[in-house]
Design a protein around this motif. Structure first.
Motif, PDB file in Angstrom:
ATOM      1  N   THR A  42       0.849  -1.190   0.000  1.00  0.00           N
ATOM      2  CA  THR A  42       0.000   0.000   0.000  1.00  0.00           C
ATOM      3  C   THR A  42       0.882   1.237   0.000  1.00  0.00           C
ATOM      4  N   CYS A  89      -2.554   4.504   5.393  1.00  0.00           N
ATOM      5  CA  CYS A  89      -2.283   3.647   6.547  1.00  0.00           C
ATOM      6  C   CYS A  89      -3.531   2.866   6.991  1.00  0.00           C
ATOM      7  N   ARG A  90      -4.684   3.508   6.877  1.00  0.00           N
ATOM      8  CA  ARG A  90      -5.904   2.798   7.250  1.00  0.00           C
ATOM      9  C   ARG A  90      -6.149   1.651   6.259  1.00  0.00           C
ATOM     10  N   ASN A  92      -3.925   0.107   4.525  1.00  0.00           N
ATOM     11  CA  ASN A  92      -2.898  -0.907   4.772  1.00  0.00           C
ATOM     12  C   ASN A  92      -3.322  -1.868   5.887  1.00  0.00           C
ATOM     13  N   ARG A  93      -3.847  -1.312   6.960  1.00  0.00           N
ATOM     14  CA  ARG A  93      -4.231  -2.161   8.084  1.00  0.00           C
ATOM     15  C   ARG A  93      -5.417  -3.044   7.735  1.00  0.00           C
ATOM     16  N   ALA A 106       7.607   1.879   4.596  1.00  0.00           N
ATOM     17  CA  ALA A 106       6.969   2.614   5.685  1.00  0.00           C
ATOM     18  C   ALA A 106       7.867   3.723   6.218  1.00  0.00           C
ATOM     19  N   CYS A 109       5.788   6.507   7.210  1.00  0.00           N
ATOM     20  CA  CYS A 109       4.594   6.164   7.974  1.00  0.00           C
ATOM     21  C   CYS A 109       4.695   6.716   9.387  1.00  0.00           C
ATOM     22  N   CYS A 113       2.343   1.521  11.334  1.00  0.00           N
ATOM     23  CA  CYS A 113       1.914   0.307  10.628  1.00  0.00           C
ATOM     24  C   CYS A 113       2.937  -0.816  10.750  1.00  0.00           C
ATOM     25  N   HIS A 116       4.418  -1.357   5.113  1.00  0.00           N
ATOM     26  CA  HIS A 116       3.334  -1.164   4.147  1.00  0.00           C
ATOM     27  C   HIS A 116       3.311  -2.287   3.123  1.00  0.00           C
ATOM     28  N   ARG A 118       2.472  -6.390   3.194  1.00  0.00           N
ATOM     29  CA  ARG A 118       1.944  -7.446   4.054  1.00  0.00           C
ATOM     30  C   ARG A 118       1.840  -8.743   3.266  1.00  0.00           C
TER      31      ARG A 118
END
Ligand SMILES: [Zn+2]
Length: 150
Positions: A42, A89-90, A92-93, A106, A109, A113, A116, A118
């Motif tokens: 992300t 970031c939202r 990404n989570r 990141a 960031c 997080c 970024h 995953r």
């Protein structure tokens, strides 16, 4: 890839498939081990989103961002790209998966997080290595935790 473009999108997600486990030197992160399988990255671009994404899709480029070390590698297939108005970031989570490579992508960031990029799992895709991205699209065998970024 042009479908579903959001006008206000500043966030993008790349779904990647690593055809094999890799050990790659990633800039300041040093040598990093990447399990094979599905990954989602992300990022954000406040302007020139098209150019940024086009760059991610090119193999031949100077290594500038962490992601370049993956997208520049022949063992990595960019399966899909999506754009979102949601903050990076939202997004990404919400992509799920787990952090394997701390600090990847990141650097900027501020939300903690961790990464970024995953890892979604190693669900194999038949013919992925030989058929490339087109065969992946024909076998949309998404990871167990669901295809993110759609
Ligand atoms: Zn973040």
């Amino acid at each position: 890839m042009g479908a579903g473009v959001q006008q206000d999108a500043t966030t993008y997600c790349l779904t990647l498939f690593l055809t094999e486990a890799m050990r790659v030197r990633v800039g300041r992160l040093g040598m990093v081990g990447f399990p094979a399988g599905w990954w989602v990255y992300t990022g954000s671009a406040r302007r020139n989103m098209d150019a940024r994404i086009a760059r991610h899709l090119r193999r031949d480029k100077p290594r500038r961002w962490h992601l370049d070390y993956l997208t520049g590698d022949r063992r990595v297939i960019v399966v899909s790209v999506t754009r979102h108005a949601e903050p990076e970031c939202r997004r990404n989570r919400r992509n799920g998966g787990i952090v394997v490579v701390s600090g990847f992508g990141a650097s900027d960031c501020v939300a903690g997080c961790g990464s970024h990029l995953r890892w979604l799992g190693a669900a194999p895709v038949p013919d992925a290595a030989s058929g490339g991205a087109d065969s992946l699209r024909q076998h949309p065998q998404s990871p167990e935790r669901g295809h993110p970024c759609t």
